[in-house]
Design a protein around this motif. Structure first.
Motif, PDB file in Angstrom:
ATOM      1  N   PRO A  63      34.567  -9.729  44.321  1.00 18.66           N
ATOM      2  CA  PRO A  63      33.149  -9.653  43.959  1.00 18.66           C
ATOM      3  C   PRO A  63      32.981  -9.836  42.451  1.00 18.66           C
ATOM      4  CG  PRO A  63      34.019  -7.462  44.364  1.00 18.66           C
ATOM      5  CD  PRO A  63      35.104  -8.442  44.716  1.00 18.66           C
ATOM      6  N   SER A  64      31.921 -10.495  42.083  1.00 21.18           N
ATOM      7  CA  SER A  64      31.596 -10.636  40.676  1.00 21.18           C
ATOM      8  C   SER A  64      30.729  -9.447  40.271  1.00 21.18           C
ATOM      9  CB  SER A  64      30.832 -11.948  40.441  1.00 21.18           C
ATOM     10  OG  SER A  64      30.434 -12.060  39.119  1.00 21.18           O
ATOM     11  N   LEU A  65      31.257  -8.643  39.403  1.00 21.33           N
ATOM     12  CA  LEU A  65      30.545  -7.453  38.946  1.00 21.33           C
ATOM     13  C   LEU A  65      30.303  -7.569  37.444  1.00 21.33           C
ATOM     14  CD1 LEU A  65      32.678  -4.774  40.802  1.00 21.33           C
ATOM     15  CD2 LEU A  65      30.506  -5.764  41.545  1.00 21.33           C
ATOM     16  N   THR A  66      29.197  -7.055  36.985  1.00 22.92           N
ATOM     17  CA  THR A  66      28.838  -7.129  35.575  1.00 22.92           C
ATOM     18  C   THR A  66      28.384  -5.772  35.099  1.00 22.92           C
ATOM     19  OG1 THR A  66      28.149  -9.428  35.833  1.00 22.92           O
ATOM     20  CG2 THR A  66      27.340  -8.269  33.897  1.00 22.92           C
ATOM     21  N   TRP A  67      28.808  -5.391  33.927  1.00 26.85           N
ATOM     22  CA  TRP A  67      28.350  -4.173  33.265  1.00 26.85           C
ATOM     23  C   TRP A  67      27.512  -4.583  32.071  1.00 26.85           C
ATOM     24  CZ3 TRP A  67      28.932  -2.362  28.274  1.00 26.85           C
ATOM     25  CH2 TRP A  67      28.531  -1.056  28.050  1.00 26.85           C
ATOM     26  N   ARG A  68      26.369  -3.954  31.867  1.00 27.50           N
ATOM     27  CA  ARG A  68      25.525  -4.215  30.694  1.00 27.50           C
ATOM     28  C   ARG A  68      25.179  -2.885  30.052  1.00 27.50           C
ATOM     29  NH1 ARG A  68      23.960  -9.586  31.280  1.00 27.50           N
ATOM     30  NH2 ARG A  68      23.533 -10.251  33.383  1.00 27.50           N
ATOM     31  N   SER A  69      25.289  -2.834  28.749  1.00 24.87           N
ATOM     32  CA  SER A  69      24.906  -1.632  28.019  1.00 24.87           C
ATOM     33  C   SER A  69      23.414  -1.434  28.118  1.00 24.87           C
ATOM     34  CB  SER A  69      25.313  -1.773  26.540  1.00 24.87           C
ATOM     35  OG  SER A  69      24.811  -0.693  25.809  1.00 24.87           O
ATOM     36  N   ARG A  70      22.991  -0.216  28.259  1.00 27.18           N
ATOM     37  CA  ARG A  70      21.555   0.083  28.358  1.00 27.18           C
ATOM     38  C   ARG A  70      20.907   0.238  26.989  1.00 27.18           C
ATOM     39  NH1 ARG A  70      20.321   0.635  33.622  1.00 27.18           N
ATOM     40  NH2 ARG A  70      21.926   1.475  35.007  1.00 27.18           N
ATOM     41  N   SER A  71      21.703   0.191  25.953  1.00 29.22           N
ATOM     42  CA  SER A  71      21.109   0.377  24.615  1.00 29.22           C
ATOM     43  C   SER A  71      20.878  -0.923  23.906  1.00 29.22           C
ATOM     44  CB  SER A  71      22.001   1.261  23.755  1.00 29.22           C
ATOM     45  OG  SER A  71      23.298   0.730  23.676  1.00 29.22           O
TER      46      SER A  71
END
Length: 156
Positions: free
Chosen positions: A148-156
């Motif tokens: 699976p292609s998963l992505t993390w993005r900072s919320r700040s």
């Protein structure tokens, strides 16, 4: 039609085409659009054009400007069982101006990028596709890789 290397003079058009792509990608998914990306994108293009780990190919429009573009990047991570030298490619910014679609520009550019990757010894290339472009990439042999292609993005 011929595919050529992008030059510094093409940067304004490359930024314009990247905006076309961002608008199209927003139709398929929901990813955040930052407001102040154009200057950073232009500066990065200026720094990377001509570097050995970057290929930027374009097709000129018949009148003026660019009809299409595509960018190939080579990255390096630690070697592993499926990537013995640790090098892999990523195709970014494949875009055809809406007024020039269905004329083979994208096909010519992805073909040139894959040839560049082969000549560079890169054995794995990833990309993210819009629903419009996915059939073209599959014709060139791009497949789901099983992870699976998963992505993390900072919320700040």
């Amino acid at each position: 039609m011929s595919v050529r290397d992008a030059t510094l003079e093409d940067i304004p058009e490359l930024v314009r085409l990247r905006e076309v792509l961002a608008d199209r990608m927003a139709q398929d998914g929901s990813y955040p659009l930052e407001e102040e990306w154009r200057e950073a994108y232009a500066a990065s293009l200026g720094e990377r054009l001509g570097s050995p780990d970057t290929a930027v190919y374009v097709v000129d429009a018949p009148t003026k400007g660019l009809a299409a573009c595509g960018i190939g990047l080579i990255f390096e991570r630690f070697p592993g069982p499926s990537l013995p030298d640790g090098r892999y490619g990523y195709v970014q910014g494949m875009t055809t101006d809406p007024g020039h679609r269905r004329r083979g520009h994208g096909r010519a550019i992805i073909g040139a990028l894959l040839e560049w990757y082969r000549d560079s010894g890169v054995r794995r290339v990833d990309l993210h596709a819009t629903s419009d472009a996915e059939p073209l990439y599959r014709q060139f042999g791009f497949v789901d890789d099983g992870y699976p292609s998963l992505t993390w993005r900072s919320r700040s």
